[in-house]
Design a protein around this motif. Sequence first.
Motif, short mmCIF file in Angstrom:
data_model
loop_
_atom_site.label_atom_id
_atom_site.label_comp_id
_atom_site.label_asym_id
_atom_site.label_seq_id
_atom_site.Cartn_x
_atom_site.Cartn_y
_atom_site.Cartn_z
N ASP A 557 0.83 -1.21 0.00
CA ASP A 557 0.00 0.00 0.00
C ASP A 557 0.86 1.26 0.00
O ASP A 557 1.87 1.34 0.70
CB ASP A 557 -0.89 0.04 1.25
CG ASP A 557 -1.97 -1.02 1.24
OD1 ASP A 557 -2.03 -1.79 0.27
OD2 ASP A 557 -2.76 -1.06 2.20
N GLU A 560 -1.36 4.99 3.16
CA GLU A 560 -1.28 4.29 4.44
C GLU A 560 -2.11 4.92 5.54
O GLU A 560 -2.36 4.28 6.56
CB GLU A 560 0.19 4.23 4.89
CG GLU A 560 1.07 3.39 3.97
CD GLU A 560 2.46 3.22 4.52
OE1 GLU A 560 2.99 4.20 5.09
OE2 GLU A 560 3.01 2.11 4.40
N THR A 561 -2.51 6.18 5.36
CA THR A 561 -3.24 6.88 6.41
C THR A 561 -4.40 7.64 5.79
O THR A 561 -4.21 8.31 4.77
CB THR A 561 -2.33 7.86 7.17
OG1 THR A 561 -1.21 7.16 7.69
CG2 THR A 561 -3.09 8.54 8.31
N HIS A 574 -4.93 3.57 9.56
CA HIS A 574 -3.48 3.72 9.53
C HIS A 574 -2.82 2.35 9.52
O HIS A 574 -2.91 1.59 10.50
CB HIS A 574 -2.98 4.54 10.72
CG HIS A 574 -1.50 4.78 10.71
ND1 HIS A 574 -0.84 5.45 9.71
CD2 HIS A 574 -0.54 4.42 11.61
CE1 HIS A 574 0.45 5.51 9.98
NE2 HIS A 574 0.66 4.89 11.13
N LYS A 575 -2.23 2.02 8.37
CA LYS A 575 -1.45 0.79 8.23
C LYS A 575 -2.19 -0.43 8.72
O LYS A 575 -1.66 -1.25 9.48
CB LYS A 575 -0.10 0.95 8.93
CG LYS A 575 0.79 2.02 8.32
CD LYS A 575 2.15 2.10 8.99
CE LYS A 575 3.03 3.16 8.31
NZ LYS A 575 4.37 3.27 8.94
#
Length: 852
Positions: A557, A560-561, A574-575
Amino acid sequence: MQAAGGEILRPLAFLPCRAAAGPMVRDGPWFMWTPSPSLLTMTRMDGAFVEILSEELAMAKRDTSKRAAISRTVLPIPDRSPVGPTTFDAKDPDTKFPPIEQLRPPAGAPNVLIVLIDDVGFGASSAFGGPCQTPNLEQLASQGLKYNRMHTTALCSPTRQAMLTGRNHHSVGMGGITEIATSAPGYNSVRPNTCAPLAEILKLNGYSTAQFGKCHEVPVWETSPMGPFNAWPTGGGGFEYFYGFIGGETNQYFPAIYEGTTPVEPEKTPEEGYHFTDDMTTKAIRWVRQQKSLMPDKPFFIYFAPGATHAPHHVPKVWADKYKGKFDKGWDAQREETFARQKTLGVIPKDCELTARNEGIPAWNTISAQMKPVLARQMEIYAGFLEHTDHHIGRLVDSLKDLDILDDTLIYVVIGDNGASAEGSLQGTFNEMVTLTGFAHLETPEFMSSRIDKFGGPEAYNHYAVGWAHAMDTPYQWTKQVASHFGGTRNGTIVHWPGAIKARGQVRSQFHHVIDVAPTILEVAGIPEPLSVNGVAQKPIEGVSMAYSFDDANAPDRHETQYFEMFGNRGIYHKGWTAVTKHRTPWETGMIKLAAFDDDVWELYDTTKDWSQAHDLAKKHPDKLHHLQRLWMLEASRYQVLPLDDRGMERANPELAGRPQLVSGNRQLLFGGMGRLTESSVVNTKNKSHAITAEVVVPTSGAEGVILAIGGRTGGFSLYAKGGKPKFCYNFYGLDYYYVEGESAIPAGTHQVRMEFTYDGGGLAKGGHVALFVDGKKVGEGRVEQTEPGVFSADETCDIGNEAGSPVTDDYSTRKFTGEVNWVEIDVDKDALDNDHLLAPEELLRVAMAIQ
């Protein structure tokens, strides 16, 4: 400013710094362009120095033959004049000028088609396992890619503005729909000129651009026929052609259509088979054929945004009847069936769990025998509506195939601008305006049953029940408006581009958001993100290109956020982890007492293991939850989400919300021929006494037709002439029609016709006394027992001397007034009082001057 070597640094422009991607990077530091032998030195306001390669200065080191290459970071691209000696005589052999070259994008830039369907949940279309057959979407997916972790904002205007700009919705002022805009920067519905839309960038790089269908990004005070048109598609939106409607929804049989900024009427009636999705598709096909006929070497950008499948759920009966009996088992069984198909298709993992039905949604087995057929029919109509939409998308795609350009066209189909809509109440509605304005109790089971055959047709303005919306969001919790959970934000997406994407029929599971669409298109077109557009320095695009994933299913990805927020419902991804809190419930309307934001209960999910957010880990991992809550606050601060705003009625009131009003005060003067005036363009007559006075010119053949009408079949009123006599109709939600008719005809010649409504008072939605006058003489009177307290409609308008859209009443002998309507004055409250029931010329002049 002086460099270390003594070189004077002269600023060329002030531009926003390109902040690195990531959750904790501050946005908006500024730098200066300064000359340097090979690098562009940028001085930040905080004193830190950043050096990036300057395309403009690097070009200077290339050989002379390449210096003419187009730089696209400043738009419009500056014109260049030929350099060299000028001869005296054009016949001189030394007279040489380069040929005129038309602006075109970089070589290899594809045609682009974005299809954005309205109000479709992840579990609705058959392409993602749903019960609504979408064979054309399936065909596109079989030759392209399915993205099963694409996200929206949970509401229409915010999703659209975010997708069209590549920025988060609060960054572009669209924290809610335009009708509830406030003066706060993240919620004012005004796109900053520092955030040029994708269409404008593509147009200024040589694309042909066109939009068809829904546009819900225009501030409400700019939606009248006088604009201004800066936020309209063909104004500042970057589109060279627009055919569609302005607002959140439209009547599919009687749409309020604009071509560019000019209102136009449908070419057919519902009885002749008219439907807006059919109409807009035909216009799109004609446009693309003409574009390729006249400019075959020029790529196009088409934004195709049907009003379907937003309410009202309007579809020809033959499409709904294809699903006869298919939903008799109810929404609980439907969720199980869809869930199984989704696993078979591979659009959800094998270990995914089906989330539980919210306790506020009734189980199907608790529904009464009388209501079950009505509710099943609601879903049959919706399914037919979505399949009908798919059919017309297929027509457009087939036209590209016929032109032999399908392989060279990048197609995005985002199946829903949010999750399925739960705005139709727990039992659904025949006329959604009844439910939305607090009168749902009027639609009794007996009433609904009696109209079961009219659902989906021109007389209805229907919406399905919450249970179906939840089922259409399988396997997730919640629905549209709930930005905290995937049911409100996760929408299946198809990407089709056979000429460039090698993969066929595969699923992509990288996390993405609609803000990623714009940077993807710019990357594949070879167009840089502009630093300046129309003389204005641009904020960085906040999305991430998806192109890296086109031919690599296992690519890690890059997005990520991502924060989420709508009506106080909020979340953070988030992740792989999500922290979320639901603040309000979509189907709970009216004076609902909400919890304080600090009292909202947060949930925590590890979506790397829990695909559907089925298991809350908040108690198990409090430190992780706290970290993500803090991260949400940082992102909210960064993107103008604060202050949070969960107000209801206050945001509906322009004065309290702090947004402009096109019309205010107690008097308004309108003139014959004016029309397509939204309710916000006309002085408000609801819940108060008012008078409507018109000067008409009656032909010798007599008066017939509309003098003034506002609203339509969902509710409204009309002052008109019937059989030569003045007549008034108040349409209460299409449930009751109150008529008052004059006893004598309006004579030939110029005369005043007046309607006075004396409100009963004592609260909202009360009745009142109606009196009709001709030249100050009372000619009729009667009662209206109850009135509508809020808006008559989301799309019907006010018209003088005619009536556009659906009719307030079927009592007209003709809609268009047979004579002339010179002017109409609307007066409310004390200004409605007039002892002689006539308006003298000096009174009209006073009103005209007062509104200057």
